[in-house]
Design a protein around this motif. Structure first.
Motif, PDB file in Angstrom:
ATOM      1  N   GLU A  29       0.823  -1.198   0.000  1.00  0.00           N
ATOM      2  CA  GLU A  29       0.000   0.000   0.000  1.00  0.00           C
ATOM      3  C   GLU A  29       0.869   1.264   0.000  1.00  0.00           C
ATOM      4  OE1 GLU A  29      -2.395  -3.173   2.246  1.00  0.00           O
ATOM      5  OE2 GLU A  29      -0.306  -2.530   2.113  1.00  0.00           O
ATOM      6  N   SER A  30       0.250   2.378  -0.386  1.00  0.00           N
ATOM      7  CA  SER A  30       0.972   3.633  -0.535  1.00  0.00           C
ATOM      8  C   SER A  30       1.706   4.044   0.741  1.00  0.00           C
ATOM      9  CB  SER A  30       0.000   4.735  -0.951  1.00  0.00           C
ATOM     10  OG  SER A  30       0.659   5.972  -1.062  1.00  0.00           O
ATOM     11  N   HIS A  31       1.055   3.906   1.901  1.00  0.00           N
ATOM     12  CA  HIS A  31       1.693   4.375   3.124  1.00  0.00           C
ATOM     13  C   HIS A  31       2.948   3.566   3.459  1.00  0.00           C
ATOM     14  CE1 HIS A  31      -0.767   1.051   4.809  1.00  0.00           C
ATOM     15  NE2 HIS A  31       0.136   1.021   5.776  1.00  0.00           N
ATOM     16  N   LYS A  32       3.005   2.330   3.012  1.00  0.00           N
ATOM     17  CA  LYS A  32       4.209   1.529   3.223  1.00  0.00           C
ATOM     18  C   LYS A  32       5.295   1.916   2.228  1.00  0.00           C
ATOM     19  CE  LYS A  32       1.676  -2.475   5.032  1.00  0.00           C
ATOM     20  NZ  LYS A  32       1.294  -3.905   4.790  1.00  0.00           N
ATOM     21  N   ASN A 108       5.747  11.841  -2.506  1.00  0.00           N
ATOM     22  CA  ASN A 108       4.588  11.788  -3.400  1.00  0.00           C
ATOM     23  C   ASN A 108       3.929  10.426  -3.196  1.00  0.00           C
ATOM     24  OD1 ASN A 108       2.773  11.421  -5.485  1.00  0.00           O
ATOM     25  ND2 ASN A 108       4.245  11.800  -7.129  1.00  0.00           N
ATOM     26  N   PRO A 109       2.712  10.363  -2.686  1.00  0.00           N
ATOM     27  CA  PRO A 109       2.108   9.076  -2.358  1.00  0.00           C
ATOM     28  C   PRO A 109       1.875   8.164  -3.558  1.00  0.00           C
ATOM     29  CG  PRO A 109       0.489  10.834  -2.190  1.00  0.00           C
ATOM     30  CD  PRO A 109       1.824  11.491  -2.363  1.00  0.00           C
ATOM     31  N   ASP A 110       1.907   8.726  -4.770  1.00  0.00           N
ATOM     32  CA  ASP A 110       1.691   7.919  -5.971  1.00  0.00           C
ATOM     33  C   ASP A 110       2.979   7.580  -6.710  1.00  0.00           C
ATOM     34  OD1 ASP A 110      -1.082   7.938  -5.595  1.00  0.00           O
ATOM     35  OD2 ASP A 110      -1.301   9.832  -6.684  1.00  0.00           O
ATOM     36  N   TRP A 111       4.110   7.935  -6.119  1.00  0.00           N
ATOM     37  CA  TRP A 111       5.390   7.713  -6.796  1.00  0.00           C
ATOM     38  C   TRP A 111       5.600   6.245  -7.148  1.00  0.00           C
ATOM     39  CZ3 TRP A 111       9.012  10.320  -9.275  1.00  0.00           C
ATOM     40  CH2 TRP A 111      10.283   9.772  -9.430  1.00  0.00           C
ATOM     41  N   VAL A 137      -5.255  -2.718  -2.848  1.00  0.00           N
ATOM     42  CA  VAL A 137      -4.320  -1.795  -2.184  1.00  0.00           C
ATOM     43  C   VAL A 137      -4.645  -0.329  -2.453  1.00  0.00           C
ATOM     44  CG1 VAL A 137      -2.446  -3.454  -1.924  1.00  0.00           C
ATOM     45  CG2 VAL A 137      -2.533  -2.058  -4.005  1.00  0.00           C
ATOM     46  N   GLY A 138      -5.918  -0.033  -2.667  1.00  0.00           N
ATOM     47  CA  GLY A 138      -6.352   1.350  -2.782  1.00  0.00           C
ATOM     48  C   GLY A 138      -6.295   1.946  -4.170  1.00  0.00           C
ATOM     49  N   TYR A 139      -6.042   1.125  -5.196  1.00  0.00           N
ATOM     50  CA  TYR A 139      -5.930   1.634  -6.567  1.00  0.00           C
ATOM     51  C   TYR A 139      -6.769   0.776  -7.519  1.00  0.00           C
ATOM     52  CZ  TYR A 139      -2.102   4.567  -4.917  1.00  0.00           C
ATOM     53  OH  TYR A 139      -1.357   5.508  -4.255  1.00  0.00           O
ATOM     54  N   ALA A 342       2.132 -16.451 -19.802  1.00  0.00           N
ATOM     55  CA  ALA A 342       1.982 -15.085 -19.314  1.00  0.00           C
ATOM     56  C   ALA A 342       3.172 -14.724 -18.438  1.00  0.00           C
ATOM     57  CB  ALA A 342       0.671 -14.931 -18.548  1.00  0.00           C
ATOM     58  N   TRP A 343       3.204 -13.458 -18.018  1.00  0.00           N
ATOM     59  CA  TRP A 343       4.305 -12.959 -17.188  1.00  0.00           C
ATOM     60  C   TRP A 343       3.772 -12.005 -16.127  1.00  0.00           C
ATOM     61  CZ3 TRP A 343       5.389  -7.807 -16.475  1.00  0.00           C
ATOM     62  CH2 TRP A 343       6.511  -7.527 -15.673  1.00  0.00           C
ATOM     63  N   GLY A 344       4.466 -11.997 -14.990  1.00  0.00           N
ATOM     64  CA  GLY A 344       4.212 -11.024 -13.939  1.00  0.00           C
ATOM     65  C   GLY A 344       5.513 -10.659 -13.261  1.00  0.00           C
ATOM     66  N   GLY A 345       5.508  -9.553 -12.538  1.00  0.00           N
ATOM     67  CA  GLY A 345       6.735  -9.084 -11.894  1.00  0.00           C
ATOM     68  C   GLY A 345       7.035  -9.775 -10.584  1.00  0.00           C
ATOM     69  N   ASP A 346       5.987 -10.000  -9.765  1.00  0.00           N
ATOM     70  CA  ASP A 346       6.134 -10.656  -8.468  1.00  0.00           C
ATOM     71  C   ASP A 346       7.022  -9.833  -7.529  1.00  0.00           C
ATOM     72  OD1 ASP A 346       5.911 -12.448  -6.412  1.00  0.00           O
ATOM     73  OD2 ASP A 346       6.917 -14.107  -7.421  1.00  0.00           O
ATOM     74  N   THR A 347       6.659  -8.566  -7.325  1.00  0.00           N
ATOM     75  CA  THR A 347       7.462  -7.675  -6.488  1.00  0.00           C
ATOM     76  C   THR A 347       6.577  -6.910  -5.507  1.00  0.00           C
ATOM     77  OG1 THR A 347       7.296  -5.795  -8.028  1.00  0.00           O
ATOM     78  CG2 THR A 347       9.095  -7.369  -8.393  1.00  0.00           C
ATOM     79  N   TRP A 348       7.224  -6.238  -4.567  1.00  0.00           N
ATOM     80  CA  TRP A 348       6.533  -5.491  -3.517  1.00  0.00           C
ATOM     81  C   TRP A 348       6.553  -3.975  -3.730  1.00  0.00           C
ATOM     82  CZ3 TRP A 348       9.175  -9.954  -2.766  1.00  0.00           C
ATOM     83  CH2 TRP A 348       8.550 -10.967  -2.028  1.00  0.00           C
ATOM     84  N   THR A 349       7.543  -3.476  -4.426  1.00  0.00           N
ATOM     85  CA  THR A 349       7.734  -2.029  -4.549  1.00  0.00           C
ATOM     86  C   THR A 349       7.740  -1.594  -6.002  1.00  0.00           C
ATOM     87  OG1 THR A 349      10.166  -2.125  -4.661  1.00  0.00           O
ATOM     88  CG2 THR A 349       9.154  -2.058  -2.454  1.00  0.00           C
ATOM     89  N   GLY A 350       7.512  -0.294  -6.212  1.00  0.00           N
ATOM     90  CA  GLY A 350       7.539   0.230  -7.568  1.00  0.00           C
ATOM     91  C   GLY A 350       8.886   0.058  -8.226  1.00  0.00           C
TER      92      GLY A 350
END
Length: 410
Positions: A29-32, A108-111, A137-139, A342-350
């Motif tokens: 989530e954004s706050h994390k 920036n909360p959307d960074w 996660v709010g989006y 198919a493919w996915g990133g499988d990550t926690w952060t931007g």
């Protein structure tokens, strides 16, 4: 520069202009995300699985970087950070400055999503929010949830927790009977159908994925027992029964079911262990994650023999980039239908999501350029396949055709 390398770079440039829709993220989530700096980015990524970032000491950091620099988890995260924050490499000398810049950017909360869109080319992703299953996660405009089965498969007792510490009993005000438990399980899946597009089983972290037939009576006999009073066989039987019921509901609700295969508890995570289950449920769509690494040939064999198998190579390019190139070429060769990958990133952060996208585009450019270069495929064949694995297959497999308007590009 060799002709082959030039062809690769042409394809990499072409692929960099195309969007991706990831099948699998654990995006926080954004706050994390706003709490991130360089140290936390390392530790909240697969880099931290190798060895935690060291304390604030230049010599310790230099030694840590020297030891981990060749690891693919690190190398792709570093490439992402260099792209986003315009640095040449991460060193002990620029560590603190880069950390401050990361922290400032995340004010920036959307960074975290902005970098995925701008630098990773993401048009959206499926979210496996294991700490709050079914959350976007709010989006909601960018994130589509998957719902986990594990807390139900492990929930024979309130103190029987998943690998992440979750329990289905948190949904009950009072301790339920077995009948009430199973009724609520069905209600959860049916009630969430309008918001979720698939189910997920990550049991490979706690038990074998050699799922067996189990009766309702066997499951009922385990229900209510304290974990210390159960055997692994009893715990497995309970999970097997719940999973079987979940597959019935998934079929009725037309939901694909994602399975973690490969790296977890190695002795029990080979995708071949799932063959009896796949064969017994021909109307379910089984999405086998991570290419089943290190069992990439076994995963290919299952997709070759069973039309209800989808191969998802999420995480694989980060685990081993060279293995991912080889695996992708193998899967291309043996798939019955190239709409089943198919493919996915499988990550926690931007930031790590950007690295995952870069790694994927790299392995795809490698595979496609080699096939065009040696005459196996035409450029048109290669680009058609790229569009499929990058976004088209995901939209179709998960019923996301309404998202197609997102995929307009030059």
């Amino acid at each position: 520069m060799s002709h082959g390398n030039a062809t690769y770079r042409i394809w990499l440039e072409l692929l960099s202009e195309k969007p991706v829709y990831s099948t699998h993220e654990h995006h926080m989530e954004s706050h994390k995300q706003q709490q991130l700096n360089l140290d936390r980015l390392f530790n909240q990524s697969y880099v931290g699985w190798c060895k935690p970032a060291p304390a604030n000491d230049r010599d310790l950091r230099a030694a840590w970087l020297d030891g981990i620099r060749t690891n693919t988890y690190f190398s792709w995260l570093q490439k992402a950070l260099c792209r986003i924050y315009d640095v040449d490499e991460i060193t002990a000398d620029n560590w603190d400055d880069l950390s401050v810049r990361i922290s400032a950017a995340h004010r920036n909360p959307d960074w975290h999503l902005d970098v995925m869109k701008e630098h990773g080319g993401y048009a959206g992703f499926l979210e496996d929010c294991y700490w709050d299953s079914g959350s976007d996660v709010g989006y909601p405009e960018f994130v589509t949830p998957i719902y986990r089965l594990d807390m139900w498969m492990m929930g024979f007792h309130a103190e029987s927790l998943t690998n992440e510490g979750t329990s289905a009993h948190a949904l009950f005000a009072q301790p339920p009977s077995f009948e009430a438990y199973m009724e609520r399980f069905e209600e959860e899946l049916r009630g969430r159908r309008g918001r979720i597009v698939g189910l997920k089983c990550a049991s490979a972290y706690q038990r074998t994925i050699g799922f067996q037939a189990a009766s309702r009576e066997e499951a009922a006999n385990v229900f209510g027992k304290h974990p210390s009073e159960t055997t692994q066989a009893e715990r497995n039987a309970f999970g097997d029964y719940v999973l079987a019921r979940g597959l019935e509901l998934a079929e009725a609700l037309e939901l694909p079911v994602q399975f973690h295969t490969g790296l977890a508890q190695l002795s029990g995570s080979s995708p071949m262990l799932m063959e009896p289950l796949i064969a017994a449920h021909p109307r379910n769509r089984f999405v086998l994650f991570h290419g089943g690494f290190p069992w990439i040939y076994e995963t290919a064999a299952l997709a070759h023999n069973y039309g209800n198998v989808v191969i998802d190579i999420n995480w694989l390019p980060l685990i081993s980039t060279s293995a991912a190139i080889h695996a992708l070429n193998t899967y291309i060769d043996v798939l019955r239908d190239n709409g089943s990958i198919a493919w996915g990133g499988d990550t926690w952060t931007g930031e790590e999501g950007v690295g995952a996208s870069m790694a994927f585009r790299h392995i795809l450019a490698k595979a496609l350029s080699e096939r065009v270069e040696d005459g196996s495929w035409t450029a048109k064949d290669a680009e058609r396949f790229a569009d499929k694995i990058m976004f088209e297959n995901t939209l179709r497999i998960y019923g996301l055709e309404s998202k197609r308007s997102l995929f307009v590009y030059e």
